[in-house]
Write a protein that holds these residues in place. Sequence first.
Motif: not given
Length: 456
Positions: A137-142, A145-151, A167-171, A173-177
């Motif tokens: 929501n605040v654009g801290r994508t990296h 995704l680190n929390l999601f994929h690894q932690v 995750v899909l909704r947030g990405l 929203k950031l136009q990272l299709a």
Amino acid sequence: MRAYQLFEEGTEFGYLPSEYTYRALVEALCQEMDLYKARKVLESMLKKEGGDRTRIYNIYLRALCLLNSATELLNVLVSMLQTECQPDVITLNIVINGFCKMGRIDEALKMLNDMTTGKFCAPDAVTFTTIIGGLLNVGRTHEALNLFHQVMRENGISPGVVTYNAVLRGLFKLQLADEAMRVFRRMLADGVAANSNTYSIIIDGLCSSDQIDEAKKFWDNVRNFGALAARSLNSYLSLSFPLRCSIRTVRMENNNNGNLKVGDDVSRGAFIVLEGLDRSGKTSQCSKLLPYLEGLGHPTELWRFPDRSTSIGQMISAYLSNQSQLDDHTIHLLYSANRWEKSSLMETKLKSGTTLIVDRYSYSGVAFSSAKGLDFEWCKAPEIGLLAPDLVLYLDITPEKAAERGGYGGERYEKLEFQKKVAESYRALRDPSWKRLKLAAGFYLEDKFSAYEDNS
């Protein structure tokens, strides 16, 4: 507020409100920004004998989130600890959710660190989902995704459909299709079934990113496989849902898919199995067939073997990820045992009218073990007597094409030469009852899905 006045009058006579009334009262007070009165209600409830103090605090904390006061959230948490009332994971998730809604992401991350390092109870999927959503929501994508994929996985938690949807909704929203679609493909590869929310998020996200054609292609992919499989069911079985025929058992003989189980001629769900090489697209197609059949009004569940949720399944999972070593005969029998331990529940589900879509079944066990050099007939023996599918859909893709797909090589069996041997075993195992589907596209949803039946 008249409600608070009634509360005060009641307490004078020893009356304390029910949990429902307590929740409504503190929420109303917090909405009116009357923190003093809200605290008084909390203090009165904590004096109630036999009350669940942690639950009383949790209700109050949830109401406090309406105030957007991070300081007050922490004050209440400190108060809990001082009174030796231990916060549970729900407590901490409420506080973390409050921090994220206020944009106080660093405080949320600090609390997560305290949970993962043992200061508080361990986090759960809700904890990670909340923080990942807050970061996006605040654009801290990296970081998200680190929390999601690894932690998340390092803490022994596998993301489910709710986490993937967040995750899909947030990405989107950031136009990272493009990144969102990579996450969706990972979702399918992990065996997590998409739901109607997933499809809505993706279609809306693609449209918002001005990828209208991609959205149309995606929707065609969602619809077409389900329609194809349903047509195969109707044409091959000449039956409509719910099925009305006996449940059969596996015989593992060519030209004879199964043996009738006596006395089971009742209305029931269908048993559909998808088979194929690794990365052939089974999981993707299962996730399309599920909402299609549900949309037609048929109770449907998606299953996957090995079922890694059981103790046997966990042994198999460790083997597949190269964390343990087992003799080829041993792992084959474990695979079979994993199917047998779920057989009774499968039969109950089918008899109750639930259709089962199963990603891999007995045929995978035989194909993969015989590809290692084990005797073909020996591999079939432990499978005899298991429930037999009503329909087997074999996704026909060349080993070379499968090897080109993302994530290939992550597990023990994903090696090109071995997959060629598996393909040969499938050819020896396949009988005329199977429906063989050659996919022009599918797993990556890049082009419009097309398929045809071929039993040759």
